[in-house]
Design an enzyme around this catalytic site. Structure first.
Site, mmCIF file in Angstrom:
data_model
loop_
_atom_site.group_PDB
_atom_site.id
_atom_site.type_symbol
_atom_site.label_atom_id
_atom_site.label_comp_id
_atom_site.label_asym_id
_atom_site.label_seq_id
_atom_site.Cartn_x
_atom_site.Cartn_y
_atom_site.Cartn_z
ATOM 1 N N LEU A 176 6.275 5.649 3.599
ATOM 2 C CA LEU A 176 6.011 5.974 2.430
ATOM 3 C C LEU A 176 5.685 4.461 1.562
ATOM 4 O O LEU A 176 6.377 3.784 1.490
ATOM 5 C CB LEU A 176 6.934 6.832 1.631
ATOM 6 C CG LEU A 176 6.748 7.051 -0.090
ATOM 7 C CD1 LEU A 176 5.656 8.024 -0.173
ATOM 8 C CD2 LEU A 176 7.993 7.807 -0.373
ATOM 9 N N GLU A 177 4.342 4.536 1.038
ATOM 10 C CA GLU A 177 4.005 3.435 0.212
ATOM 11 C C GLU A 177 4.126 3.846 -1.106
ATOM 12 O O GLU A 177 3.538 4.998 -1.745
ATOM 13 C CB GLU A 177 2.511 2.958 0.489
ATOM 14 C CG GLU A 177 2.060 1.781 -0.030
ATOM 15 C CD GLU A 177 0.824 1.248 0.509
ATOM 16 O OE1 GLU A 177 -0.131 2.158 0.591
ATOM 17 O OE2 GLU A 177 0.688 -0.012 0.470
ATOM 18 N N ILE A 178 4.903 3.246 -1.976
ATOM 19 C CA ILE A 178 5.161 3.503 -3.195
ATOM 20 C C ILE A 178 4.211 2.453 -4.188
ATOM 21 O O ILE A 178 4.525 1.412 -3.844
ATOM 22 C CB ILE A 178 6.602 3.518 -3.598
ATOM 23 C CG1 ILE A 178 6.855 4.890 -2.942
ATOM 24 C CG2 ILE A 178 6.808 3.673 -5.269
ATOM 25 C CD1 ILE A 178 8.658 5.315 -3.587
#
Lengths: 425, 728
Positions: free
Chosen positions: B474-476
Site C-alpha cells: 500500500l502506497e500512502i
C-alpha cells in the site's frame, strides 16, 4: 409482579438409548403418549387447555409442528392452537417459559408444555447434489432434458447426509468441545468417571425407591410395555476406566461411560395461572418462580451455560445459593458438570469472563441431582427440560425444601436457569 | 508477496529433502527464516519424565543460538546419565512459539562462509544429539516452529505434538511431520494460552511414559514422509542408481524452471541431498554446512535479508496511534479496486460500506468480495460459517446512507479528476468532521484532488495494487496539507488490512507509478524495434521480474497505461519519452485493452491457459516500427535498458524527497511492481551491482537515445564516491 404461575404435574416417559422398541415409531407418537399420560394423571378437561407448546431438536420433516400433530392425536380440541419450539437441549425449557409468557401476558390461563425426541430414527437426507438432480428432474419438460440430467448423475450423489451433533458455526462435535472444556478446567478422567458413577448409582437408588414417579409406562404397538428408564447402569470405576476416549483420541477424557447417551423420550407438563388452578379445584405442586436465558461463545464456552445462568437467575429472584434446597442441572457430560463446578468455584473465571467481583459459588453436592441426571436417566434433547423441573419439584416435595434451581446448557453456546418454588402445603 | 514466494519455494524443497532421504535430514536454508538473541534451557523431572523447557530470555520467540546449543547438549547429557529419567518432553515456555529458527542478524553478522558453516555445524551437533537419543524424547510444539525449529522437533520426536487451530497443523499431521495434534483450549481457571501449554505438556508426558513403557510404539519406523507419499514400489525404485539420477535430473529441471536460476539455494539443497544419499550422511552433513555457509554470503541472500528487514520496517506506524480508531469504513466505487479493498477490510472485522452508482456495478463488486472469501473456504482457510459472518460486515448500497458514521472514506472511482472532485464534494456533505477522505488513485496528484476540499488536512492518497487481496503493498501519499493524524489513520487502516506500507510525498505518479512509467515507455520502444512480446516477456522474467513486461501491460490495462503515460508525459516531458504513445492509442481504439477485454498483446480466453499472441497487433506494430540500434540491442542491453530507467527514476524520487528512505523504495518496487526480489529492490541493486557500473550503462544508452537515460544527480554522486551506499 405478574400473575403467579404454577405447574401442576407432569408426565414423563423416557425409556432409553436407541431403544429398538421405539425404532418403528414417529416423534409425535411419543409426544402423544406424553399428552395422554398428562390428561390421565391430571384429569384436566381437554377443552380447558388454551395452548400447547412442545420443544424438539431433530425435526421429523413430516411433522415439523409436532406439537399440533400430537395434540390432535391425543384428542385435544382442534380449537386448541399448538406450536413447536427449538433451542437445542433447552427446547422443553423454552416450551415451558413460552407458556409462562402466554399466561403472564394474559393470553392464556392453561398451557400444556412439553418436549419430544426420537433418536432411534433421524432424518437422513440425500446429498445436496442428488436432491438438486431430483428436483431438476421433476421440472424437466422433455425426455431430452431428462436424459441430459440423468447423464450428470454420479455414484457419489448417493452418499447420504446424516444429522450430526455438531455445532454448525464451528463444525465441532459437542463431545469434542466437552473434552476440551474438561481439559481447560483440568478435570481428570477419574473425576469424570466418579461423577458418572454417582449419577448412575443415585438414579438406580431413586428408581428402586420408586421416586421417579413422573414416569408413565408406554405400550409399544406390537411390542412390550416400557415401564422405566432403561439406561441406568451403575458400573465400577475399573470397568469405566477401560473405555477408550470417544472424541479426542487417544488422550481425551470423555468416554461413552461419562457422557449422556442418545435417548428417545417425551415429556409434558401442565402450567396454569394460580387463580385459575385454585378456581378449578387443583392443588398446585410448585411455582415456576423465575427464569433466565444466557448465551456465550459457542466454540470455547459451549457448555458453560449453567455457570452464567445460575447467578443471574438467583439475583433476579432475590435469592442466594444458600436458599436453594434442590439443584437439578442437566448432565450433558460428566466433564461438563465438573467444568461448570470449577468455573463456579473460581474467582479468576468470575472476574475475567463473567464481569463479577467474586465467584458464583459451588452448589453443595448433597443437594445436587440427588435422583440421578441426564447421564443415567438419559437425555432426549427436546424433552429433558420438563424432566429437570419435575425432578426439582418432586424433590422439594419429598425432601421438604422451598426452592429448587434448574440449569442447563445447550448447543449454540446457550444456557438456561429457572427457580422452582414448592407450593405451600 | 514475492519474498514469501521465495521462501515458499524453499519450504517446498525442505519437504522434498526429507522425502527422498531416508534417515537423513538436510537442514539448510530453512534456518534463515527467523530471528533470535539469547537462549536458556532448563529442565525438571516429573516421575521418570524429564521436562526440558526452552525459554529464550528477553525475547518473544525462542531462537537457535550458540548458548542454546551448548546448554542443550549439557542438558541432554545429564538426562542420559540419570537413572531416574526414562523419557523426556521438549517444550517451549513461550505461548505460541516453539523455536522460530535461526537468527537472520546472527547470519548477517558473519563475515565469511566459514563462520556460517561453523554455526551450521553446531546446530547439526545439537540435532544429532537428539536423533541419537537412547531415551524417547517427545517434542511438544505450540505455535510457530520454523526452519531449524522444525528440525529440532522432527528428528527428536518419536512422537510429537503440535497445537494450532489452523490447517497447517492439520496438514503437518497428515504429512507425518507430527504424530498428534492438541487443539487449543478455551478459558478455564487460567488464561487459555497458559493452560493450553500446560495441557500440551500433560499430554506429552503421557506419551513419553507410554513410549518408555513400550505401551505406545513409535510408528514412524519408516522414512518420515515416505509412508505418506511413496508406495513401496517407488521406494524400491529409489534404491536403483539409474532411477535416482533420473529423479535428480527431473527435480533440477523443475527447480531451474521455477527459479530461472536466479535463486541458488534450492539447487544447492538438491546437491546436498544427493551427497547425503550417495556418499552417506556424514558427507551429507559436511556438504550441508559448507553449502549453507556459501549461500549465506551470496548477493541473493543479502538482498532477501534486506527485504526482510525492510518489510519489518514497513509494518510499523511511524505516525503513532491515530486519535480515533477507524471502525466504519466506506468505499466509493465497487470496481476491481473498490471491491478488493472491501474484501481485505471486512475480513479484518471493519464494518464496510461499498457504494456504487449502479446496481449492476455494485452486484459485480459484492460478488467479487464473496468469491474472494469463498475461494478461501475452498482452500479450507475459512469455514463457510466464518465466510458468512465476515461477509455480513459488508453493506452494499447506492446512496450515502450511513456515511454520517464513517471514520474513513476511500474513493476508488474512475481515474478522472472532475469525477473525483464531484464525489469528494458529495461525500464531504455527508461525513462527520473527523472522517478521513482517501483517494485510491495511481497517478492523479492528491493535492489536485484535495483542491476542492473544505478540509484538505483530512485528504490523503491510498494507492492499492491489483489484485488487492494478493498484492501486499500500500502506497500512502501525503500532501503538504495532510495532517499527521490523518496519516496515522491511513497507516493504521493499511496495517489492519495486512498491508506493507510505504509513505511517500505527493507528485505526479507518486513513487511506484513514476518508476514504472519510464520502464513502460522503454517497453513500447523495444516492441517498436521489432522484439516480439513473447521474447520481451522471457527477457524480463529471466531477469527476475515475476511477470513479463508485455504481459504486465495487458494485466494493468492498456487504457490505464495510456492514461498514465499521457499524464506523466505531460508532467515530466521528454525524460518519460522513448516509445511512441501512439501504440497504446491505437490499441485502445481497436479495443485491445489487455486481459479485461480479452485481447491485448496476447489473446485471453476463459479456461485457456496458454497465451497466444494477438495477431491483429502485427499491423499496428508494423506501422510504428523503428529500426533497432544494434549497439544497444543485445538481450542483456534490452534487459538493462528497462531496469536502468526504472532504477534511475527510483533514485531520483529519493533525491527529490518523494521517498523518505531507500528501504521504502525497495519495498515499494518489489512488493508493488514486482522488481526482482533476488536483486532486493532498486537501491539494494545499486549497492550490490555498483553505482559506477550502472552509470556506465546509462551513459551508453544515453549516447544512443538521449535524455531519457541521463543518470540523476544522486546516482552520479554514488558513482563518483564508491563509499557511498544506500545501505551502510
Amino acid at each position: 409482579m405478574g400473575p403467579q404461575i404454577f405447574r401442576k404435574t407432569s408426565e414423563l416417559f423416557l425409556p432409553a438409548a436407541s431403544c429398538p422398541r421405539y425404532k418403528d415409531l414417529m416423534p409425535h407418537d411419543l409426544a402423544r403418549a406424553a399428552l395422554t399420560g398428562l390428561l390421565h394423571r391430571t384429569s384436566v378437561p381437554k377443552e380447558v387447555t388454551d395452548y400447547i407448546i412442545f420443544g424438539t431438536v431433530i425435526q421429523e420433516v413430516k411433522t415439523s409442528n409436532v406439537a399440533r400433530e400430537a395434540a390432535l392425536g391425543a384428542g385435544f380440541s382442534d380449537k386448541t392452537p399448538a406450536h413447536t419450539v427449538t433451542m437445542a437441549c433447552i427446547s422443553a425449557n423454552q416450551a415451558m417459559t413460552t407458556g409462562v409468557g402466554l399466561i403472564a401476558s394474559g393470553q392464556c390461563d392453561v398451557v400444556v408444555a412439553g418436549g419430544v425426541e426420537l433418536m432411534s430414527d433421524v432424518p437422513i437426507r440425500h446429498s445436496r447434489k442428488m436432491r438438486k438432480l431430483m428436483l431438476d428432474l421433476n421440472k424437466a419438460k422433455s425426455v431430452g432434458q431428462r436424459l441430459s440430467l440423468i447423464s450428470k448423475f454420479r455414484l457419489n450423489f448417493l452418499a447420504p447426509e446424516l444429522p450430526a451433533v455438531a455445532e454448525f458455526s464451528t463444525s465441532e462435535t459437542m463431545g469434542h468441545s466437552a473434552d476440551r472444556l474438561a481439559a481447560a478446567f483440568a478435570v481428570s478422567r477419574l473425576e469424570q468417571d466418579e461423577y458418572a458413577l454417582r449419577s448412575h448409582s443415585l438414579a438406580k437408588k431413586a428408581q428402586d425407591e420408586g421416586l421417579l414417579s413422573d414416569v408413565v409406562p408406554f405400550k409399544v404397538p406390537g411390542k412390550d410395555t416400557v415401564t422405566k428408564d432403561n439406561g441406568i447402569r451403575p458400573s465400577s470405576l475399573e470397568q469405566m476406566a477401560k473405555l477408550k476416549p470417544a472424541f479426542i483420541r487417544p488422550y481425551g477424557t470423555v468416554t461413552a461411560a461419562n457422557s449422556s447417551f442418545l435417548t428417545d423420550g417425551a415429556s409434558a407438563m401442565l402450567i396454569m395461572a394460580e387463580e385459575k388452578a385454585l378456581a378449578m379445584g387443583y392443588k398446585p405442586k410448585a411455582y415456576l418462580r423465575d427464569f433466565i436465558y444466557v448465551s456465550q461463545d459457542p466454540k470455547d464456552q459451549l457448555l458453560l451455560g449453567p455457570t452464567y445462568a445460575t447467578p443471574k437467575v438467583l439475583e433476579k429472584a432475590g435469592l442466594t445459593m444458600n436458599d436453594i434446597d434442590a439443584f437439578e442441572f442437566h448432565e450433558a457430560f460428566s466433564g461438563q458438570i465438573l467444568a461448570n463446578f470449577k468455573a463456579m468455584d473460581s474467582d479468576w473465571f468470575a472476574q475475567n469472563y463473567m464481569g463479577r467481583k467474586t465467584k458464583v459459588g459451588l452448589p453443595p453436592l448433597e443437594k445436587f441431582n440427588n435422583w440421578g441426571g441426564s447421564l443415567s436417566l438419559g437425555h432426549p434433547f427436546g424433552a429433558t427440560g420438563c424432566r429437570l423441573v419435575m425432578a426439582a419439584a418432586n424433590r422439594l416435595r419429598k425432601e421438604g425444601g422451598q426452592y429448587g434451581l434448574v440449569a442447563a446448557c445447550a448447543a449454540g453456546g446457550q444456557g438456561h436457569a429457572m427457580i422452582v418454588e414448592a407450593y405451600p402445603k | 508477496m514475492v519474498a514469501c514466494r521465495a521462501i515458499g519455494i524453499l519450504g517446498r524443497f525442505s519437504a522434498f529433502r526429507i522425502l527422498r532421504s531416508r534417515g537423513y535430514i538436510c537442514r539448510n536454508f530453512t534456518e534463515s527464516s527467523a530471528l533470535l538473541t539469547r537462549t536458556h534451557i532448563n529442565y525438571g523431572v516429573k516421575g521418570d519424565v524429564a521436562i526440558i523447557r526452552i525459554n529464550s530470555p528477553n525475547s518473544k520467540v525462542n531462537t537457535l543460538s550458540k548458548e542454546l546449543h551448548s546448554e542443550f547438549v549439557e542438558v541432554m547429557n545429564e538426562i542420559w546419565a540419570s537413572d531416574q529419567i526414562r523419557s523426556a518432553v521438549l517444550i517451549s515456555s513461550k505461548p505460541g512459539c516453539f523455536i522460530a529458527g535461526a537468527d537472520i542478524n546472527m547470519l548477517a553478522a558473519c563475515k565469511t562462509p566459514q563462520e556460517v558453516t561453523q554455526i551450521s555445524q553446531e546446530a547439526q551437533r545439537t540435532l544429532e544429539k537428539l536423533e541419537k537419543s537412547t531415551k524417547p524424547v517427545v517434542a511438544a510444539i505450540s505455535g510457530s516452529c520454523l526452519g531449524g525449529g522444525l528440525e529440532v522437533g522432527v528428528p527428536a520426536a518419536f512422537d510429537m505434538m503440535l497445537t494450532g487451530r489452523n490447517i497447517r497443523a492439520d496438514r503437518a499431521k497428515k504429512m507425518g511431520l507430527v504424530d498428534q495434534l492438541v487443539e487449543p483450549l478455551g478459558p478455564g481457571l487460567k488464561p487459555p494460552e497458559e493452560r493450553t501449554i500446560e495441557y500440551l505438556e500433560e499430554v506429552a508426558i503421557t506419551f513419553a511414559k507410554g513410549l518408555a513403557d513400550k505401551k505406545i510404539s513409535p510408528k514412524r519406523d519408516k522414512g518420515l514422509v515416505e509412508t505418506f507419499y511413496f508406495t513401496e514400489l517407488t521406494a524400491y525404485a529409489m534404491t536403483i542408481p539409474f532411477v535416482r539420477q533420473q529423479v535428480y535430473k527431473k527435480v533440477e529441471e523443475k527447480v531451474r524452471k521455477q527459479t530461472k536460476g536466479l535463486y541458488p539455494a534450492p539447487l544447492k539443497i538438491i546437491d546436498v541431498v544427493k551427497t547425503g544419499i550417495e556418499q552417506g550422511s556424514d558427507a551429507g552433513y559436511l556438504s550441508e554446512s559448507q553449502k549453507f555457509g556459501e549461500l549465506a554470503m551470496t548477493k541473493e541472500s543479502k538482498a532477501l535479508m534486506g527485504l526482510y528487514h525492510g518489510q519489518v520496517l514497513c509494518k510499523k506506524n511511524k505516525f503513532g496511534a491515530p486519535q480515533k480508531d477507524v471502525k466504519h469504513l466506506a468505499i466509493l466505487g465497487a470496481g476491481l479496486m473498490g471491491a478488493g479493498i472491501a474484501q481485505v477490510s471486512v475480513d479484518k472485522g471493519l464494518k464496510t460500506i461499498l457504494k456504487d452508482a449502479t446496481l449492476t456495478g455494485l452486484g459485480r463488486g459484492q460478488q467479487q468480495v464473496f468469491k474472494g472469501l469463498n475461494d478461501k473456504v475452498k482452500k479450507k482457510a475459512l469455514t463457510s460459517f466464518e465466510r458468512d459472518s465476515i461477509f455480513s460486515n459488508l453493506t452494499g448500497q447506492l446512496d450515502y446512507q450511513g456515511f454520517e458514521k464513517a471514520d474513513m472514506v476511500i474513493e476508488a472511482v474512475f481515474e478522472d479528476l472532475s469525477l473525483k472532485h464531484r464525489v469528494l464534494k458529495e461525500v464531504e456533505a455527508v461525513i462527520p468532521d473527523h472522517c478521513v477522505f482517501a483517494s485510491n488513485t495511481s497517478a492523479l496528484p492528491i493535492s489536485e484532488i484535495a483542491a476542492v476540499s473544505k478540509r484538505p488536512e483530512k485528504v490523503i492518497g491510498m494507492h492499492y495494487f491489483s489484485p488487492v487481496d494478493k498484492m501486499q503493498l500500500l502506497e500512502i501519499i501525503t500532501t503538504e496539507k495532510t495532517s499527521k493524524d490523518t496519516s496515522a489513520s491511513a497507516v493504521a487502516v493499511g496495517l489492519k488490512q495486512g498491508k506493507v506500507i510505504i509513505v511517500v510525498k505527493d507528485g505526479p505518479g507518486f513513487y511506484t507509478t513514476r518508476c514504472l512509467a519510464p520502464m513502460m515507455s522503454e517497453v513500447i520502444r523495444i516492441l517498436q524495434e521489432g522484439v516480439d512480446p513473447k521474447k520481451l516477456d522471457s527477457l524480463t522474467t529471466s531477469f527476475g521480474f515475476p511477470v513479463g513486461a508485455a504481459t504486465l501491460v495487458d494485466e494493468v490495462g492498456v487504457d490505464v497505461a495510456k492514461h498514465v503515460a499521457e499524464d506523466l508525459g505531460k508532467a515530466f516531458g521528454e525524460r518519460f519519452g522513448g516509445g511512441n504513445p501512439e501504440l497504446l492509442t491505437q490499441m485502445v481504439s481497436k479495443g485491445f485493452l489487455g486481459r479485461k477485454s480479452g485481447k491485448g498483446f496476447y489473446i485471453y480466453q476463459e479456461g485457456v491457459k496458454s497465451k497466444n499472441l494477438n495477431s491483429d497487433m502485427d499491423n499496428i506494430l508494423a506501422s510504428l516500427k523503428i529500426p533497432p540500434k544494434s549497439e544497444v540491442s543485445s538481450d542483456e542491453d534490452i534487459q538493462f535498458r528497462l531496469v536502468t530507467r526504472f532504477v534511475n527514476e527510483a533514485v531520483m524520487c529519493l533525491q527529490e524527497g518523494i521517498l523518505a528512505t531507500p528501504a521504502e523504495g525497495d519495498i515499494g518496487a518489489v512488493f508493488g511492481l514486482g522488481f526482482p526480489p533476488c536483486l532486493g529492490g532498486p537501491f539494494r541493486f545499486v549497492d550490490l551491482y555498483g553505482a559506477q557500473k550502472l552509470v556506465d550503462r546509462l551513459k551508453k544508452y544515453e549516447a544512443a537515445y538521449g535524455k531519457q537515460f541521463t543518470p540523476c544527480q544522486l546516482l552520479a554522486d554514488h558513482a563518483n564516491s564508491p563509499n557511498k551506499k544506500f545501505y551502510q
